[in-house]
Scaffold this motif. Structure first.
Motif, PDB file in Angstrom:
ATOM      1  N   PRO A  13       0.808  -1.226   0.000  1.00 48.24           N
ATOM      2  CA  PRO A  13       0.000   0.000   0.000  1.00 48.24           C
ATOM      3  C   PRO A  13       0.838   1.271   0.000  1.00 48.24           C
ATOM      4  O   PRO A  13       0.477   2.256  -0.643  1.00 48.24           O
ATOM      5  CB  PRO A  13      -0.819  -0.096   1.288  1.00 48.24           C
ATOM      6  CG  PRO A  13      -0.725  -1.502   1.738  1.00 48.24           C
ATOM      7  CD  PRO A  13       0.487  -2.089   1.139  1.00 48.24           C
ATOM      8  N   GLU A  14       1.967   1.260   0.679  1.00 43.54           N
ATOM      9  CA  GLU A  14       2.814   2.446   0.713  1.00 43.54           C
ATOM     10  C   GLU A  14       3.407   2.737  -0.666  1.00 43.54           C
ATOM     11  O   GLU A  14       3.433   3.884  -1.122  1.00 43.54           O
ATOM     12  CB  GLU A  14       3.942   2.269   1.738  1.00 43.54           C
ATOM     13  CG  GLU A  14       4.801   3.509   1.903  1.00 43.54           C
ATOM     14  CD  GLU A  14       5.894   3.327   2.934  1.00 43.54           C
ATOM     15  OE1 GLU A  14       6.576   4.326   3.207  1.00 43.54           O
ATOM     16  OE2 GLU A  14       6.068   2.212   3.458  1.00 43.54           O
ATOM     17  N   VAL A  15       3.850   1.681  -1.349  1.00 41.57           N
ATOM     18  CA  VAL A  15       4.407   1.844  -2.693  1.00 41.57           C
ATOM     19  C   VAL A  15       3.330   2.344  -3.643  1.00 41.57           C
ATOM     20  O   VAL A  15       3.571   3.248  -4.451  1.00 41.57           O
ATOM     21  CB  VAL A  15       5.031   0.528  -3.202  1.00 41.57           C
ATOM     22  CG1 VAL A  15       5.424   0.633  -4.662  1.00 41.57           C
ATOM     23  CG2 VAL A  15       6.226   0.141  -2.344  1.00 41.57           C
ATOM     24  N   ARG A  16       2.130   1.775  -3.515  1.00 48.35           N
ATOM     25  CA  ARG A  16       1.029   2.205  -4.385  1.00 48.35           C
ATOM     26  C   ARG A  16       0.691   3.676  -4.142  1.00 48.35           C
ATOM     27  O   ARG A  16       0.461   4.430  -5.085  1.00 48.35           O
ATOM     28  CB  ARG A  16      -0.188   1.323  -4.165  1.00 48.35           C
ATOM     29  CG  ARG A  16       0.054  -0.105  -4.692  1.00 48.35           C
ATOM     30  CD  ARG A  16      -1.084  -1.023  -4.426  1.00 48.35           C
ATOM     31  NE  ARG A  16      -2.283  -0.536  -5.089  1.00 48.35           N
ATOM     32  CZ  ARG A  16      -3.501  -0.951  -4.792  1.00 48.35           C
ATOM     33  NH1 ARG A  16      -3.680  -1.854  -3.859  1.00 48.35           N
ATOM     34  NH2 ARG A  16      -4.536  -0.485  -5.431  1.00 48.35           N
ATOM     35  N   ALA A  17       0.676   4.081  -2.871  1.00 45.64           N
ATOM     36  CA  ALA A  17       0.380   5.472  -2.542  1.00 45.64           C
ATOM     37  C   ALA A  17       1.472   6.397  -3.074  1.00 45.64           C
ATOM     38  O   ALA A  17       1.177   7.481  -3.614  1.00 45.64           O
ATOM     39  CB  ALA A  17       0.231   5.643  -1.031  1.00 45.64           C
ATOM     40  N   LEU A  18       2.723   5.985  -2.954  1.00 51.15           N
ATOM     41  CA  LEU A  18       3.823   6.793  -3.475  1.00 51.15           C
ATOM     42  C   LEU A  18       3.762   6.913  -4.991  1.00 51.15           C
ATOM     43  O   LEU A  18       4.000   7.987  -5.554  1.00 51.15           O
ATOM     44  CB  LEU A  18       5.166   6.202  -3.046  1.00 51.15           C
ATOM     45  CG  LEU A  18       5.508   6.359  -1.567  1.00 51.15           C
ATOM     46  CD1 LEU A  18       6.730   5.511  -1.217  1.00 51.15           C
ATOM     47  CD2 LEU A  18       5.739   7.815  -1.217  1.00 51.15           C
ATOM     48  N   ARG A  19       3.439   5.820  -5.652  1.00 46.62           N
ATOM     49  CA  ARG A  19       3.326   5.857  -7.114  1.00 46.62           C
ATOM     50  C   ARG A  19       2.172   6.756  -7.555  1.00 46.62           C
ATOM     51  O   ARG A  19       2.295   7.514  -8.520  1.00 46.62           O
ATOM     52  CB  ARG A  19       3.140   4.451  -7.675  1.00 46.62           C
ATOM     53  CG  ARG A  19       4.413   3.638  -7.626  1.00 46.62           C
ATOM     54  CD  ARG A  19       4.233   2.257  -8.194  1.00 46.62           C
ATOM     55  NE  ARG A  19       5.507   1.538  -8.167  1.00 46.62           N
ATOM     56  CZ  ARG A  19       5.628   0.255  -8.359  1.00 46.62           C
ATOM     57  NH1 ARG A  19       4.563  -0.498  -8.602  1.00 46.62           N
ATOM     58  NH2 ARG A  19       6.819  -0.316  -8.305  1.00 46.62           N
ATOM     59  N   ALA A  20       1.050   6.694  -6.840  1.00 47.23           N
ATOM     60  CA  ALA A  20      -0.088   7.556  -7.169  1.00 47.23           C
ATOM     61  C   ALA A  20       0.271   9.022  -6.943  1.00 47.23           C
ATOM     62  O   ALA A  20      -0.057   9.888  -7.762  1.00 47.23           O
ATOM     63  CB  ALA A  20      -1.307   7.175  -6.329  1.00 47.23           C
ATOM     64  N   GLY A  21       0.954   9.306  -5.843  1.00 50.08           N
ATOM     65  CA  GLY A  21       1.380  10.674  -5.577  1.00 50.08           C
ATOM     66  C   GLY A  21       2.363  11.168  -6.612  1.00 50.08           C
ATOM     67  O   GLY A  21       2.300  12.322  -7.053  1.00 50.08           O
TER      68      GLY A  21
END
Length: 80
Positions: A13-21
């Protein structure tokens, strides 16, 4: 530790959030660069007007969501 690019990392989830940001920031940078180029061109041709700003938003709507573009350009979404 998982390799970068693996499915395990992609589900984090952290990687996904960083990629979205990161994607959002890249879109905002693109919007600002496009707006700057457009504003420079409009300044050479004539004084920019609010109508030209909304026309710019409409032209770019397929690339970046209108809501996001209005936020970055500090234009009221309701006025659009």
């Amino acid at each position: 530790m998982a390799e970068v690019g693996s499915q395990e990392v992609a589900r984090d989830p952290e990687v996904r959030a960083l990629r979205a940001g990161n994607k959002r920031l890249a879109q905002e940078l693109d919007m600002l660069n496009t707006a700057l180029a457009s504003a420079c061109l409009m300044r050479r041709l004539a004084q920019p007007t609010p109508v030209s700003t909304y026309q710019h938003i409409a032209r770019q709507a397929a690339r970046v969501p209108v809501r996001q573009r209005c936020q970055v350009l500090r234009v009221a979404l309701a006025a659009y």
